[in-house]
Design a protein around this motif. Structure first.
Motif, PDB file in Angstrom:
ATOM      1  N   PRO A 132       0.823  -1.219   0.000  1.00 19.24           N
ATOM      2  CA  PRO A 132       0.000   0.000   0.000  1.00 19.24           C
ATOM      3  C   PRO A 132       0.855   1.266   0.000  1.00 19.24           C
ATOM      4  O   PRO A 132       1.988   1.276   0.499  1.00 19.24           O
ATOM      5  N   ASP A 133       0.310   2.326  -0.549  1.00 21.11           N
ATOM      6  CA  ASP A 133       1.053   3.578  -0.662  1.00 21.11           C
ATOM      7  C   ASP A 133       1.449   4.157   0.691  1.00 21.11           C
ATOM      8  O   ASP A 133       2.439   4.889   0.786  1.00 21.11           O
ATOM      9  N   PHE A 134       0.692   3.845   1.746  1.00 19.48           N
ATOM     10  CA  PHE A 134       1.016   4.433   3.044  1.00 19.48           C
ATOM     11  C   PHE A 134       2.208   3.747   3.718  1.00 19.48           C
ATOM     12  O   PHE A 134       2.689   4.212   4.746  1.00 19.48           O
ATOM     13  N   CYS A 135       2.693   2.654   3.156  1.00 24.63           N
ATOM     14  CA  CYS A 135       3.873   1.980   3.683  1.00 24.63           C
ATOM     15  C   CYS A 135       5.118   2.637   3.100  1.00 24.63           C
ATOM     16  O   CYS A 135       5.393   2.517   1.904  1.00 24.63           O
TER      17      CYS A 135
ATOM     18  N   HIS B 152       5.305  -4.654  -5.696  1.00 23.27           N
ATOM     19  CA  HIS B 152       4.819  -3.522  -6.470  1.00 23.27           C
ATOM     20  C   HIS B 152       3.816  -2.739  -5.656  1.00 23.27           C
ATOM     21  O   HIS B 152       3.173  -3.266  -4.744  1.00 23.27           O
ATOM     22  N   ARG B 153       3.718  -1.462  -5.964  1.00 24.73           N
ATOM     23  CA  ARG B 153       2.856  -0.555  -5.244  1.00 24.73           C
ATOM     24  C   ARG B 153       1.404  -0.735  -5.666  1.00 24.73           C
ATOM     25  O   ARG B 153       1.114  -1.062  -6.814  1.00 24.73           O
TER      26      ARG B 153
ATOM     27  N   GLY C  32      -1.888   0.069  -7.197  1.00 30.05           N
ATOM     28  CA  GLY C  32      -2.163   0.957  -8.330  1.00 30.05           C
ATOM     29  C   GLY C  32      -1.233   0.725  -9.490  1.00 30.05           C
ATOM     30  O   GLY C  32      -1.558   1.071 -10.632  1.00 30.05           O
ATOM     31  N   ASP C  33      -0.044   0.134  -9.222  1.00 28.34           N
ATOM     32  CA  ASP C  33       0.866  -0.194 -10.317  1.00 28.34           C
ATOM     33  C   ASP C  33       0.367  -1.430 -11.044  1.00 28.34           C
ATOM     34  O   ASP C  33      -0.363  -2.267 -10.479  1.00 28.34           O
TER      35      ASP C  33
END
Length: 214
Positions: A157-160, A206-207, A209-210
């Motif tokens: 996740p992006d928050f990591c 991978h992030r 959304g990627d």
């Protein structure tokens, strides 16, 4: 013993979070207070007390023991756990449930403690927990994902912000001995210098959304 074929081994990955995703945080998370009867060289014996749903905000003036005493009547699960060293997201972990009255007394008598609010959320195919630490480890937030086998090809996740799976400072037994609040600023400086880091031996990260590789 688990039924995943790996016995008493746990598979998890952990990440430092700078800004908790407030839209994913539960309104009544679990309160966990735990102490360490032994913590050395990655080996640990932990006693945990948990109150499954805490709706009122925590008092920032409370230390770990004060938080336990404030919520002791709500404690509904306790366990003692034996842990081995973490190796690339894999750790031996054998747990046995304890009577709450005994567990609480053990925590009261041990000096090395950790307290946190645990929020649980599903993200894609994985169950995550977001731990918001209290007491001496505030304002630390750690996100953790666990599977029945090695945590490979993870959507992060992006928050990591950066991975701390193998960083002993962020293990709960490490935090009990050396609380994050005392070295948070130095870690922030370190992160600026080194940049984010992620394990590279567990498939492709991978992030969210990627587009994953074909």
């Amino acid at each position: 013993m688990s039924d995943t074929g790996y016995g008493d081994f746990e598979f998890e990955r952990r990440f430092w979070v700078e800004r908790p995703p407030t839209d994913l945080l539960e309104s009544a998370p679990a309160l966990i207070v735990q102490s360490y009867l032994l913590a050395q060289d990655g080996f640990a014996v932990r006693v945990r007390a948990q109150a499954s749903a805490v709706s009122e905000p925590l008092d920032p003036a409370d230390d770990e023991l004060a938080l336990l005493e404030r919520h002791v009547r709500a404690v509904d699960f306790c366990a003692i756990t034996v842990k081995g060293p973490m190796v690339e997201g894999t750790r031996y972990e054998a747990e046995r449930e304890l009577d709450p009255a005994v567990a609480v007394e053990l925590i009261r008598r041990a000096d090395a403690r950790v307290a946190k609010l645990r929020h649980s959320v599903w993200l894609g195919a994985d169950g995550w927990v977001i731990d918001v630490f209290a007491g001496g480890n505030a304002p630390l937030v750690v996100a953790e994902v666990e599977r029945g086998g090695p945590v490979t090809d993870l959507v992060i996740p992006d928050f990591c912000v950066t991975e701390v799976t193998t960083d002993g400072r962020f293990a709960n037994d490490g935090l009990a001995r050396s609380p994050y609040g005392a070295w948070a600023s130095s870690f922030a400086t370190e992160l600026v210098t080194t940049g984010p880091r992620f394990l590279t031996g567990l498939g492709h990260n991978h992030r969210a959304g990627d587009v994953p590789p074909a």
